[in-house]
Write an enzyme that holds these catalytic residues in place. Structure first.
Site, PDB file in Angstrom:
ATOM      1  N   GLU A 156      12.187 -21.364   7.066  1.00 12.70           N
ATOM      2  CA  GLU A 156      11.592 -21.225   8.378  1.00 12.70           C
ATOM      3  C   GLU A 156      11.689 -19.785   8.859  1.00 12.70           C
ATOM      4  O   GLU A 156      12.610 -19.060   8.499  1.00 12.70           O
ATOM      5  CB  GLU A 156      12.317 -22.133   9.366  1.00 12.70           C
ATOM      6  CG  GLU A 156      12.124 -23.593   9.026  1.00 12.70           C
ATOM      7  CD  GLU A 156      12.977 -24.504   9.879  1.00 12.70           C
ATOM      8  OE1 GLU A 156      12.717 -25.705   9.848  1.00 12.70           O
ATOM      9  OE2 GLU A 156      13.884 -24.021  10.564  1.00 12.70           O
ATOM     10  N   CYS A 165      19.300 -20.231  17.424  1.00 13.09           N
ATOM     11  CA  CYS A 165      20.335 -19.809  16.476  1.00 13.09           C
ATOM     12  C   CYS A 165      21.178 -20.988  16.005  1.00 13.09           C
ATOM     13  O   CYS A 165      21.626 -21.792  16.789  1.00 13.09           O
ATOM     14  CB  CYS A 165      21.229 -18.793  17.160  1.00 13.09           C
ATOM     15  SG  CYS A 165      22.551 -18.240  16.118  1.00 13.09           S
TER      16      CYS A 165
END
Ligand code: SF4
Length: 381
Positions: free
Chosen positions: A100, A354
């Site tokens: 990704e 994150c």
């Protein structure tokens, strides 16, 4: 979901810089044609061959046809956050695995420019992956739960920028996606070499590499990548807590890591970005802020406090309260005079924040809402 591996084609990515340079050199073709080829692919990201690149010597077309592909990866899906600040890209690699990349756009109307548009127009940051999975096994990280599968080639890293350029003009690149970039060091250096040259022309000051603290990588970093920003995922102010939440820290003791960082800073004069994930009751107390403040006393550093993103019911960690995060920041700023920001999350609704990068996309293109993250450019001092 990542599909099972398949045998890669023998043709390489045209963005594998070392490889294409050596093939051109062996064939007696000047390397100055290479950026023209890259520019063509950047402008024609769906091209299936390189016959349309203008003005190459005939031998170059033959070589390209035989040995290279414009891109070896395929953009298979894209998901936008509801507020459209974040787009997560799912990219299928030549070996059948997927990674990704996340595009984060910064709203030029907001922020600290007295409500006026930010000079320079819209800017976007691309978060790239350097590995499929990761062997570091950080306990708060979704990617860490996948284990390590494979390294990306430098071309596959660069191709993330090529795919992302279809969605936004990218000004900044952060190596904070899947994988530990220092564990794929040669590809990292090679990809950054391409990013900073023609036609991408990104400033090294707008590229940030985030590491858990791979000491041998830090020791080489300034020599190989001068002016590129270094971010260190410290996440704890002492070795015991670090080992609890980041098993890889056992191999890189905190004292030795700080020594390596001090040498790096003495040599490079660069500010170091310290990433610190706030985990309720684990590392978010005032005493930890004091420990961290003392640890960083001799450094020119910016601390980025990152509210933990829940990664599913299997996680044992909880998000720190807003009050704890603010108290932590107050100690670092007020007592130790360390510039400390709190990362506001983008893309949580698409698992693009994150520690959430694990290959999956929601069924819907958008759901929920995301808020703005600090632009990396705003953190520079
Ligand atoms: S936080 Fe980074 S280094 Fe740690 S497991 Fe996740 S991807 Fe790997």
């Amino acid at each position: 979901m990542a599909s099972s591996s398949k045998a890669p084609s023998s043709r390489r990515s045209v963005f594998d810089a070392v490889h294409i340079r050596s093939e051109f050199s062996a064939a007696g073709i000047s390397a100055h044609f290479i950026p023209l080829i890259w520019k063509y692919v950047l402008q024609n990201p769906r091209c299936s061959d390189l016959d349309g690149v203008p003005s190459l010597p005939a031998a170059a077309y033959a070589l390209l046809r035989q040995k290279f592909r414009p891109t070896t990866s395929t953009l298979t899906a894209a998901a936008d956050s509801k507020d459209r600040t974040t787009t997560k890209l799912l990219i299928c690699l030549q070996n059948g695995e997927s990674v990704e990349a996340v595009v984060m756009r910064y709203d030029t109307r907001l922020g600290k420019y007295d409500g006026k548009p930010r000079p320079g127009g819209v800017r976007s940051t691309l978060c790239v992956s350097s590995q499929v999975g990761c062997k570091m096994g950080c306990r708060f990280c979704a990617t860490g739960t996948m284990g390590f599968k494979s390294n990306l080639s430098s071309g596959e890293i660069v191709e993330q920028l090529v795919h992302a350029s279809r969605y936004s003009q990218i000004r900044n690149v952060v190596f904070m996606g899947m994988g530990e970039p220092m564990n794929n060091y040669n590809a990292l250096v090679e990809a950054i070499g391409v990013f900073t040259g023609s036609p991408f022309q990104l400033s090294p000051k707008r590229i940030t590499v985030s590491t858990v603290g791979i000491i041998h990588g830090i020791n080489k970093f300034n020599g190989d990548l001068p002016k590129v920003n270094l971010a260190v995922s410290l996440h704890a102010p002492d070795q015991d807590i670090r080992c609890q939440i980041m098993p890889a820290a056992r191999a890189f003791p905190l004292g030795k890591l700080m020594n390596a960082l001090q040498s790096y800073q003495n040599e490079s004069k660069q500010t170091i970005f310290i990433e610190y994930i706030m985990l309720d009751g684990v590392n978010d107390q005032e005493e930890h802020a004091h420990q961290l403040g003392k640890l960083l006393e001799t450094f020119k550093a910016v601390v980025n406090l990152i509210p933990f993103n829940p990664i599913g019911s299997s996680s044992n960690f909880k998000t720190s309260s807003d009050q704890n995060v603010k108290n932590f920041q107050k100690v670092l700023k007020g007592i130790y005079r360390i510039r400390t920001t709190i990362r506001q999350q983008m893309g949580q609704d698409i698992a693009g924040a994150c520690g959430q990068l694990v290959v999956s996309l929601p069924d819907e293109r958008s759901a929920g809402g995301a808020t703005l993250l600090s632009d990396i450019e705003d953190l520079r001092i």
